[in-house]
Write a protein that holds these residues in place. Structure first.
Motif, PDB file in Angstrom:
ATOM      1  N   TYR A  33       0.830  -1.436  -0.077  1.00 19.54           N
ATOM      2  CA  TYR A  33       0.268  -0.195  -0.160  1.00 19.54           C
ATOM      3  C   TYR A  33       0.476   1.157   0.109  1.00 19.54           C
ATOM      4  CZ  TYR A  33      -3.415   3.162   1.827  1.00 19.54           C
ATOM      5  OH  TYR A  33      -4.388   4.130   2.230  1.00 19.54           O
ATOM      6  N   HIS A  34       0.688   2.020  -1.586  1.00 16.20           N
ATOM      7  CA  HIS A  34       1.159   3.237  -1.179  1.00 16.20           C
ATOM      8  C   HIS A  34       0.724   4.522  -1.629  1.00 16.20           C
ATOM      9  CE1 HIS A  34       5.326   5.151  -3.543  1.00 16.20           C
ATOM     10  NE2 HIS A  34       4.881   5.518  -2.001  1.00 16.20           N
ATOM     11  N   PRO A  35      -0.108   4.863  -0.381  1.00 16.98           N
ATOM     12  CA  PRO A  35      -0.826   5.771  -0.989  1.00 16.98           C
ATOM     13  C   PRO A  35       0.037   7.492  -1.078  1.00 16.98           C
ATOM     14  CG  PRO A  35      -1.104   5.831   1.137  1.00 16.98           C
ATOM     15  CD  PRO A  35      -0.360   4.914   0.435  1.00 16.98           C
ATOM     16  N   ARG A  36       1.026   7.561  -1.053  1.00 15.09           N
ATOM     17  CA  ARG A  36       1.171   8.786  -1.569  1.00 15.09           C
ATOM     18  C   ARG A  36       3.189   8.820  -1.305  1.00 15.09           C
ATOM     19  NH1 ARG A  36       2.447  11.134   4.151  1.00 15.09           N
ATOM     20  NH2 ARG A  36       1.068   9.834   5.907  1.00 15.09           N
ATOM     21  N   ASP A  37       3.383   9.641  -1.480  1.00 12.57           N
ATOM     22  CA  ASP A  37       4.938   9.628  -0.576  1.00 12.57           C
ATOM     23  C   ASP A  37       5.266  10.185   0.469  1.00 12.57           C
ATOM     24  OD1 ASP A  37       5.354   9.977  -3.655  1.00 12.57           O
ATOM     25  OD2 ASP A  37       6.184  12.469  -4.102  1.00 12.57           O
ATOM     26  N   GLY A  38       6.059   9.247   0.850  1.00 17.33           N
ATOM     27  CA  GLY A  38       6.567   9.235   1.797  1.00 17.33           C
ATOM     28  C   GLY A  38       5.859   8.420   3.125  1.00 17.33           C
ATOM     29  N   PHE A  39       4.820   7.527   2.791  1.00 14.30           N
ATOM     30  CA  PHE A  39       3.982   6.348   3.058  1.00 14.30           C
ATOM     31  C   PHE A  39       4.177   5.812   2.423  1.00 14.30           C
ATOM     32  CE2 PHE A  39       0.754   3.894   4.848  1.00 14.30           C
ATOM     33  CZ  PHE A  39       1.376   4.151   6.014  1.00 14.30           C
ATOM     34  N   ARG A  40       4.360   3.719   3.012  1.00 15.29           N
ATOM     35  CA  ARG A  40       4.083   3.013   1.693  1.00 15.29           C
ATOM     36  C   ARG A  40       4.204   2.006   2.796  1.00 15.29           C
ATOM     37  NH1 ARG A  40       8.013   0.238  -3.360  1.00 15.29           N
ATOM     38  NH2 ARG A  40       6.857  -2.101  -2.954  1.00 15.29           N
ATOM     39  N   VAL A  41       3.227   0.732   3.021  1.00 13.91           N
ATOM     40  CA  VAL A  41       3.751  -0.619   3.480  1.00 13.91           C
ATOM     41  C   VAL A  41       3.217  -1.557   3.116  1.00 13.91           C
ATOM     42  CG1 VAL A  41       1.053  -0.474   4.800  1.00 13.91           C
ATOM     43  CG2 VAL A  41       3.196  -2.034   6.299  1.00 13.91           C
ATOM     44  N   VAL A  42       4.383  -2.574   3.369  1.00 13.54           N
ATOM     45  CA  VAL A  42       4.432  -3.616   2.399  1.00 13.54           C
ATOM     46  C   VAL A  42       4.182  -5.372   3.702  1.00 13.54           C
ATOM     47  CG1 VAL A  42       6.381  -5.694   0.950  1.00 13.54           C
ATOM     48  CG2 VAL A  42       5.522  -3.070   1.162  1.00 13.54           C
ATOM     49  N   GLN A  43       2.964  -5.757   3.704  1.00 15.59           N
ATOM     50  CA  GLN A  43       3.219  -7.035   4.598  1.00 15.59           C
ATOM     51  C   GLN A  43       3.246  -7.983   4.185  1.00 15.59           C
ATOM     52  OE1 GLN A  43       0.233  -5.770   7.813  1.00 15.59           O
ATOM     53  NE2 GLN A  43      -0.653  -7.828   7.336  1.00 15.59           N
ATOM     54  N   ALA A  50       0.445 -17.575  12.152  1.00 15.44           N
ATOM     55  CA  ALA A  50      -0.820 -16.216  12.052  1.00 15.44           C
ATOM     56  C   ALA A  50      -0.566 -14.837  12.904  1.00 15.44           C
ATOM     57  CB  ALA A  50      -1.493 -16.375  13.366  1.00 15.44           C
ATOM     58  N   CYS A  51       1.003 -14.598  12.362  1.00 14.45           N
ATOM     59  CA  CYS A  51       1.885 -13.625  12.703  1.00 14.45           C
ATOM     60  C   CYS A  51       2.771 -12.764  11.273  1.00 14.45           C
ATOM     61  CB  CYS A  51       2.711 -13.519  13.953  1.00 14.45           C
ATOM     62  SG  CYS A  51       3.374 -11.863  13.853  1.00 14.45           S
ATOM     63  N   SER A  52       2.646 -11.557  11.238  1.00  7.39           N
ATOM     64  CA  SER A  52       3.646 -11.085   9.561  1.00  7.39           C
ATOM     65  C   SER A  52       4.113  -9.874  10.426  1.00  7.39           C
ATOM     66  CB  SER A  52       1.898 -10.299   8.918  1.00  7.39           C
ATOM     67  OG  SER A  52       0.777 -11.060   8.738  1.00  7.39           O
ATOM     68  N   ILE A  53       5.176 -10.026   8.680  1.00 11.73           N
ATOM     69  CA  ILE A  53       5.888  -8.681   9.361  1.00 11.73           C
ATOM     70  C   ILE A  53       4.954  -7.369   8.040  1.00 11.73           C
ATOM     71  CG2 ILE A  53       7.646 -10.082   9.604  1.00 11.73           C
ATOM     72  CD1 ILE A  53       8.463  -9.993   6.604  1.00 11.73           C
ATOM     73  N   GLN A  54       6.136  -5.925   8.336  1.00 13.82           N
ATOM     74  CA  GLN A  54       5.772  -4.471   8.017  1.00 13.82           C
ATOM     75  C   GLN A  54       7.064  -4.330   7.797  1.00 13.82           C
ATOM     76  OE1 GLN A  54       2.072  -2.890   9.634  1.00 13.82           O
ATOM     77  NE2 GLN A  54       3.533  -2.433  10.920  1.00 13.82           N
ATOM     78  N   PHE A  55       6.759  -3.547   6.759  1.00 15.08           N
ATOM     79  CA  PHE A  55       7.637  -2.469   6.365  1.00 15.08           C
ATOM     80  C   PHE A  55       7.887  -1.743   4.990  1.00 15.08           C
ATOM     81  CE2 PHE A  55       9.274  -7.075   4.196  1.00 15.08           C
ATOM     82  CZ  PHE A  55       9.194  -6.129   2.538  1.00 15.08           C
ATOM     83  N   GLY A  56       8.521  -1.043   5.260  1.00 13.88           N
ATOM     84  CA  GLY A  56       7.924   0.244   4.154  1.00 13.88           C
ATOM     85  C   GLY A  56       8.506   1.444   4.261  1.00 13.88           C
ATOM     86  N   ASP A  57       7.971   2.781   3.734  1.00  8.54           N
ATOM     87  CA  ASP A  57       8.111   4.076   4.467  1.00  8.54           C
ATOM     88  C   ASP A  57       7.617   4.558   5.445  1.00  8.54           C
ATOM     89  OD1 ASP A  57      10.656   3.657   2.521  1.00  8.54           O
ATOM     90  OD2 ASP A  57       8.855   4.042   0.344  1.00  8.54           O
ATOM     91  N   GLY A  58       7.839   5.040   6.134  1.00  5.49           N
ATOM     92  CA  GLY A  58       7.223   6.169   7.161  1.00  5.49           C
ATOM     93  C   GLY A  58       6.300   5.467   8.501  1.00  5.49           C
ATOM     94  N   LEU A  59       7.419   4.480   8.447  1.00  6.89           N
ATOM     95  CA  LEU A  59       6.470   3.547   9.394  1.00  6.89           C
ATOM     96  C   LEU A  59       7.639   2.994  10.519  1.00  6.89           C
ATOM     97  CD1 LEU A  59       6.041   0.437   7.816  1.00  6.89           C
ATOM     98  CD2 LEU A  59       4.210   1.658   8.151  1.00  6.89           C
ATOM     99  N   THR A  60       8.415   3.750  10.669  1.00 10.34           N
ATOM    100  CA  THR A  60       9.330   3.458  12.150  1.00 10.34           C
ATOM    101  C   THR A  60      10.318   4.094  12.045  1.00 10.34           C
ATOM    102  OG1 THR A  60      10.471   1.723  13.556  1.00 10.34           O
ATOM    103  CG2 THR A  60      10.004   1.391  11.270  1.00 10.34           C
ATOM    104  N   ASP A  61      11.042   4.623  13.165  1.00 11.22           N
ATOM    105  CA  ASP A  61      12.128   5.248  13.158  1.00 11.22           C
ATOM    106  C   ASP A  61      13.606   4.535  13.750  1.00 11.22           C
ATOM    107  OD1 ASP A  61      11.387   5.548  15.622  1.00 11.22           O
ATOM    108  OD2 ASP A  61      11.845   7.641  16.655  1.00 11.22           O
TER     109      ASP A  61
END
Length: 139
Positions: A33-43, A50-61
């Motif tokens: 999911y990449h709705p705008r510049d500076g934010f993206r989440v890939v899960q 039953a547990c997933s991972i996520q990473f992307g832009d704008g999710l964590t510092d």
């Protein structure tokens, strides 16, 4: 009260390289999911988890590669190791805790001779250095 672990956030530099790595491990892509510049989440979800991972832009510092000692549980460490190596993943040698009954941090090469749960391990890392331990748990 139940508490279910749903998702772990991994810090990465290159979202597309991380996505390629985790899909090559066999993780299922749930969303990119990449709705705008500076934010993206890939899960992504590991098979059977039953547990997933996520990473992307704008999710964590958190610094890329700082997610250490994450565990992936497998029923057969030798089969999992062979499958990942066949997919081109660099996986460390299988080793087992010794002596298991009074374990104080020592390891011996290969899987545990008695194939006891929690005794056999192998390590791998994603392109950013986030580390994973494969651990055999036989049910």
């Amino acid at each position: 009260m139940e508490f279910k672990l749903e998702v772990l956030t991994l810090p990465v530099r290159d979202v597309d390289a991380a996505k390629a790595f985790y899909t090559s491990l066999g993780f299922h892509l749930d969303v990119d999911y990449h709705p705008r510049d500076g934010f993206r989440v890939v899960q992504l979800t590991p098979p059977g988890s039953a547990c997933s991972i996520q990473f992307g832009d704008g999710l964590t510092d958190a610094a890329p590669g700082s997610a250490r000692a994450n565990y992936l549980v497998v029923p057969d460490i030798e089969a999992a190791h062979a499958e990942l190596v066949a997919r081109g993943i660099k996986v460390g040698d299988i080793r087992h805790k010794t002596p298991i009954d009074t374990w104080a941090g020592d390891f011996a090469p290969g899987p545990d001779p008695d194939r006891r749960s929690y005794a056999s391990l192998a390590e791998l890392a994603d392109p950013d250095g986030n580390t994973w331990t494969l651990q055999e748990i036989r049910r």
